[in-house]
Design an enzyme around this catalytic site. Structure first.
Site, PDB file in Angstrom:
ATOM      1  N   LYS A 174       1.624   1.800  -4.916  1.00 14.57           N
ATOM      2  CA  LYS A 174       2.087   1.326  -6.194  1.00 14.57           C
ATOM      3  C   LYS A 174       1.036   1.915  -7.967  1.00 14.57           C
ATOM      4  CE  LYS A 174       2.093  -2.419  -4.231  1.00 14.57           C
ATOM      5  NZ  LYS A 174       1.710  -1.908  -3.135  1.00 14.57           N
ATOM      6  N   ASP A 185       0.509  -0.973  -0.098  1.00 13.35           N
ATOM      7  CA  ASP A 185       0.283   0.000   0.266  1.00 13.35           C
ATOM      8  C   ASP A 185       0.800   1.369  -0.455  1.00 13.35           C
ATOM      9  OD1 ASP A 185      -2.195  -1.937   0.835  1.00 13.35           O
ATOM     10  OD2 ASP A 185      -1.839  -1.318   2.342  1.00 13.35           O
ATOM     11  N   GLY A 225      -4.534  -4.075  -3.786  1.00 12.02           N
ATOM     12  CA  GLY A 225      -5.327  -3.254  -4.456  1.00 12.02           C
ATOM     13  C   GLY A 225      -4.333  -1.736  -4.192  1.00 12.02           C
ATOM     14  N   HIS A 226      -4.687  -1.662  -5.819  1.00 10.98           N
ATOM     15  CA  HIS A 226      -4.077  -0.985  -6.280  1.00 10.98           C
ATOM     16  C   HIS A 226      -4.529   0.432  -6.824  1.00 10.98           C
ATOM     17  CE1 HIS A 226      -0.095  -3.652  -7.076  1.00 10.98           C
ATOM     18  NE2 HIS A 226      -0.821  -3.484  -5.975  1.00 10.98           N
ATOM     19  N   GLN A 234       2.015  -5.642  -3.220  1.00  2.87           N
ATOM     20  CA  GLN A 234       2.680  -6.525  -1.604  1.00  2.87           C
ATOM     21  C   GLN A 234       3.848  -5.655  -1.404  1.00  2.87           C
ATOM     22  OE1 GLN A 234       1.352  -9.657  -3.559  1.00  2.87           O
ATOM     23  NE2 GLN A 234      -0.707  -8.474  -2.744  1.00  2.87           N
TER      24      GLN A 234
HETATM   25  P1  GDP Z   1      -0.467   0.269  -3.270  1.00  2.00           P
HETATM   26  O1  GDP Z   1      -1.480  -1.384  -3.094  1.00  2.00           O
HETATM   27  O2  GDP Z   1       0.641   0.443  -3.087  1.00  2.00           O
HETATM   28  O3  GDP Z   1      -0.932   0.664  -5.088  1.00  2.00           O
HETATM   29  O4  GDP Z   1      -1.751   1.643  -2.533  1.00  2.00           O
HETATM   30  P2  GDP Z   1      -3.208   1.761  -2.706  1.00  2.00           P
HETATM   31  O5  GDP Z   1      -3.435   1.778  -3.446  1.00  2.00           O
HETATM   32  O6  GDP Z   1      -3.428   0.552  -2.115  1.00  2.00           O
HETATM   33  O7  GDP Z   1      -2.724   3.031  -1.050  1.00  2.00           O
HETATM   34  C1  GDP Z   1      -2.089   3.766  -0.979  1.00  2.00           C
HETATM   35  C2  GDP Z   1      -3.630   4.789  -0.910  1.00  2.00           C
HETATM   36  O8  GDP Z   1      -2.498   6.450  -1.120  1.00  2.00           O
HETATM   37  C3  GDP Z   1      -4.235   5.116  -2.338  1.00  2.00           C
HETATM   38  O9  GDP Z   1      -5.271   6.042  -1.890  1.00  2.00           O
HETATM   39  C4  GDP Z   1      -3.843   6.419  -3.628  1.00  2.00           C
HETATM   40  O10 GDP Z   1      -4.945   7.471  -4.100  1.00  2.00           O
HETATM   41  C5  GDP Z   1      -3.364   7.494  -1.987  1.00  2.00           C
HETATM   42  N1  GDP Z   1      -1.712   8.012  -2.836  1.00  2.00           N
HETATM   43  C6  GDP Z   1      -0.827   7.790  -3.335  1.00  2.00           C
HETATM   44  N2  GDP Z   1      -0.544   8.497  -3.317  1.00  2.00           N
HETATM   45  C7  GDP Z   1      -0.515   9.379  -2.345  1.00  2.00           C
HETATM   46  C8  GDP Z   1      -0.168  11.063  -2.155  1.00  2.00           C
HETATM   47  O11 GDP Z   1       1.218  11.105  -2.233  1.00  2.00           O
HETATM   48  N3  GDP Z   1      -0.742  11.537  -1.408  1.00  2.00           N
HETATM   49  C9  GDP Z   1      -1.850  11.143  -0.330  1.00  2.00           C
HETATM   50  N4  GDP Z   1      -2.264  12.025   0.153  1.00  2.00           N
HETATM   51  N5  GDP Z   1      -2.230   9.531  -0.957  1.00  2.00           N
HETATM   52  C10 GDP Z   1      -1.661   9.185  -2.523  1.00  2.00           C
HETATM   53  P1  IMO Z   2      -0.887  -4.110  -2.650  1.00  4.81           P
HETATM   54  O1  IMO Z   2      -0.336  -4.889  -4.038  1.00  4.81           O
HETATM   55  C1  IMO Z   2      -1.056  -4.592   2.503  1.00  4.81           C
HETATM   56  C2  IMO Z   2      -1.074  -8.671   3.466  1.00  4.81           C
HETATM   57  C3  IMO Z   2      -2.453  -9.461   4.110  1.00  4.81           C
HETATM   58  C4  IMO Z   2      -1.483  -9.908   5.760  1.00  4.81           C
HETATM   59  C5  IMO Z   2      -0.367 -10.763   4.794  1.00  4.81           C
HETATM   60  C6  IMO Z   2      -0.471 -11.958   3.954  1.00  4.81           C
HETATM   61  O2  IMO Z   2      -2.574  -3.048  -2.465  1.00  4.81           O
HETATM   62  O3  IMO Z   2       0.091  -3.913  -1.606  1.00  4.81           O
HETATM   63  P2  IMO Z   2      -2.468 -12.837   2.371  1.00  4.81           P
HETATM   64  O4  IMO Z   2      -3.922 -12.208   1.445  1.00  4.81           O
HETATM   65  O5  IMO Z   2      -1.328 -11.979   0.396  1.00  4.81           O
HETATM   66  O6  IMO Z   2      -1.998 -13.517   2.160  1.00  4.81           O
HETATM   67  O7  IMO Z   2      -2.577 -12.222   3.494  1.00  4.81           O
HETATM   68  O8  IMO Z   2      -0.518  -9.744   3.391  1.00  4.81           O
HETATM   69  N1  IMO Z   2      -1.504  -8.409   2.678  1.00  4.81           N
HETATM   70  C7  IMO Z   2      -1.152  -6.936   2.093  1.00  4.81           C
HETATM   71  N2  IMO Z   2      -0.855  -5.710   2.608  1.00  4.81           N
HETATM   72  N3  IMO Z   2      -0.900  -4.372   0.446  1.00  4.81           N
HETATM   73  C8  IMO Z   2      -1.723  -5.583  -0.024  1.00  4.81           C
HETATM   74  O9  IMO Z   2      -1.349  -5.871  -0.970  1.00  4.81           O
HETATM   75  C9  IMO Z   2      -1.101  -6.576   0.898  1.00  4.81           C
HETATM   76  N4  IMO Z   2      -1.038  -8.363   0.112  1.00  4.81           N
HETATM   77  C10 IMO Z   2      -1.413  -8.774   1.212  1.00  4.81           C
HETATM   78  O10 IMO Z   2      -2.978  -8.206   5.204  1.00  4.81           O
HETATM   79  O11 IMO Z   2      -0.973  -9.493   5.770  1.00  4.81           O
HETATM   80 MG    MG Z   3      -2.767  -1.735  -1.712  1.00  6.32          MG
END
Ligand code: GDP
Ligand code: IMO
Ligand code: MG
Length: 429
Positions: free
Chosen positions: A16, A13, A40-41, A226
């Site tokens: 990415k 998270d 979840g991206h 991840q």
């Molecule tokens: P990922 O799994 O690495 O793609 O990240 P997620 O989407 O799960 O979580 C990142 C969250 O931060 C999302 O809600 C993005 O829209 C948000 N985000 C990403 N970059 C920035 C930033 O520079 N500032 C803020 N405020 N939000 C950001």
């Molecule tokens: P993105 O790509 C954050 C964590 C779960 C748990 C562990 C194992 O959005 O960054 P799993 O379901 O993979 O067997 O869970 O890994 N986990 C993540 N945490 N972002 C993710 O994906 C994750 N994918 C798995 O919360 O701790």
């Molecule tokens: Mg994510």
């Protein structure tokens, strides 16, 4: 050769989706190589927010080929729903999507087993997984009884493999969930036949496709899922996911050689988060942790779970730099840290524990307070910055500290969730 791998350098998270979307306008092909819909991206396009789970985050650009590699585990139900939603939104047109014949398929019994183990498991059996069936599907793969996309096209083979899985898994499924929790071979085979039809036009040898693209000089962007500390081998085992999240996994997970990779960028938030169980030495409880969660909107993009929040963990980031061989660093959510009345950084652990060690769960962070933080004007200046020099001095000092500690130069800085709120410091390709 123009191949860039972008990986999470923390516990997932890191942003990415945002970074890949910001770079994808320049890419010809965007590929995922590991994980499944545990990811979840998030992409923010104007007032639209899109969360991709299986489809690479280059999907918002017409003409960009999106591919899912052999190292992934694919839940066809989720896949089809996601493709349909993106297509309704005008994305991912005909011919812009390919799936590896060798990717493994997640069935309903994988999801059920994942959930039952979480609900009824004890101690370290509770990982806090996403319950998407990821672990059980990779277990089947390593146990050589997994069902691949290519197997779906041979119904007799699917039934034989389902029977094998039933024999292996029914004792556990039934002991945890009762007699009706077992594998229903006929029902699963019927579903698999439907998936075979819809996946057939998309399935191909993704390794050959990506290799050809690289050799012909196309710009290839490889999207990790991840994060480094969730890696099966080098993360905080057993509190990890079941795949290789590191950049090295990109080669195996796609079917290309290491010499094909030109650059590896690691993404880190300006602070840290973790969701699920496991060590997180720089976690902040109480009001400051709550404020980070609120300001950063730190709730899972896949499960909606609140993420634990804390300060940036420099030793863990340096570890991620090493295990990924990072050539560039992307720092996201600088605007969120700038909104904090005070900010800290974890500069070491007491007793010198190594980030990869089991003792990490006992490690006490050595925290340093950031100087000149807390000016309420900081956040607006950060959000509006489009060049490094636009950033206020305390924020630039903070970035310098990160670069100095990790030894990795900055490639990109993100100052907000939207595409435009990005400072590019190095060419991606
Ligand atoms: P990922 O799994 O690495 O793609 O990240 P997620 O989407 O799960 O979580 C990142 C969250 O931060 C999302 O809600 C993005 O829209 C948000 N985000 C990403 N970059 C920035 C930033 O520079 N500032 C803020 N405020 N939000 C950001
Ligand atoms: P993105 O790509 C954050 C964590 C779960 C748990 C562990 C194992 O959005 O960054 P799993 O379901 O993979 O067997 O869970 O890994 N986990 C993540 N945490 N972002 C993710 O994906 C994750 N994918 C798995 O919360 O701790
Ligand atoms: Mg994510």
């Amino acid at each position: 050769m123009s191949t860039l791998v972008v990986v999470g350098a923390q516990w997932g998270d890191e942003g990415k989706g945002k970074v890949v979307d910001a770079l994808a306008s320049r890419a010809d092909l965007v590929a995922r190589y590991a994980g499944g819909n545990n990811a979840g991206h998030t992409l923010v396009l104007g007032d639209r927010k899109i969360v991709t789970h299986l489809i690479p985050s280059g999907c918002a650009y017409p003409g960009t080929l999106c591919v899912l590699g052999a190292g992934m585990v694919i839940d066809p139900e989720v896949f089809h729903a996601e493709v349909a939603a993106l297509q309704r939104g005008g994305m991912l047109q005909q011919g812009e999507l390919r799936v590896s014949l060798d990717a493994h398929v997640i069935f309903s019994f994988h999801r059920r087993l994942d959930g039952l183990r979480e609900d009824l498991g004890r101690g370290s059996a509770k990982i806090g997984t996403t319950r998407r069936g990821i672990g059980p599907a990779y277990e089947a793969k390593a146990g050589r009884r997994g069902i691949r996309v290519r197997d779906l096209f041979q119904p007799a083979r699917v039934s034989a493999l389902l029977e094998l899985n039933r024999d292996r898994l029914d004792p556990e499924l039934i002991s945890l969930g009762g007699p009706s929790a077992g594998v229903d071979v006929a029902a699963e085979a019927a579903r698999a036949a439907g998936w075979a039809q819809s996946l057939r036009p998309l399935a191909c040898d993704v390794g050959a496709l990506v290799d050809d693209a690289i050799r012909s000089g196309q710009r290839v962007l490889i999207e990790g899922a991840q994060g480094a500390l969730l890696d099966l081998d080098h993360g905080t085992y057993p509190y990890v996911t079941s795949s290789t999240t590191l950049a090295g996994g990109a080669c195996a997970g796609l079917g290309i050689g290491p010499m094909a990779i030109k650059k590896v960028w690691g993404i880190t938030k300006a602070y840290a988060t973790r969701v699920g169980a496991g060590p997180f030495p720089s976690r902040v409880d109480g009001e400051l942790g709550d404020l980070l969660r609120r300001e950063g909107g730190e709730f899972g993009a896949t499960t909606g779970r609140p993420r634990d929040c804390g300060w940036l963990d420099l030793p863990a980031l340096r570890y991620a730099a090493r295990t990924n061989g990072l050539s560039g660093l992307c720092v996201t959510k600088l605007d969120v840290l700038a909104a904090m009345p005070e900010a800290w950084i974890c500069a070491a652990y007491e007793g010198g524990v190594a980030p990869g060690a089991d003792e990490l769960d006992q490690a006490r962070p050595v925290l340093e307070r950031l100087r000149d933080w807390g000016d309420p004007r900081l956040v607006e200046r950060v959000k509006l910055a489009r060049r490094l020099v636009d950033l206020p001095p305390p924020v630039r000092d903070y970035l310098d500290r990160i670069v100095e500690f990790t030894g990795v130069p900055l490639a990109l800085v993100s100052v907000g969730a939207s595409r435009e709120q990005t400072i590019f410091l190095e060419e991606a390709f």
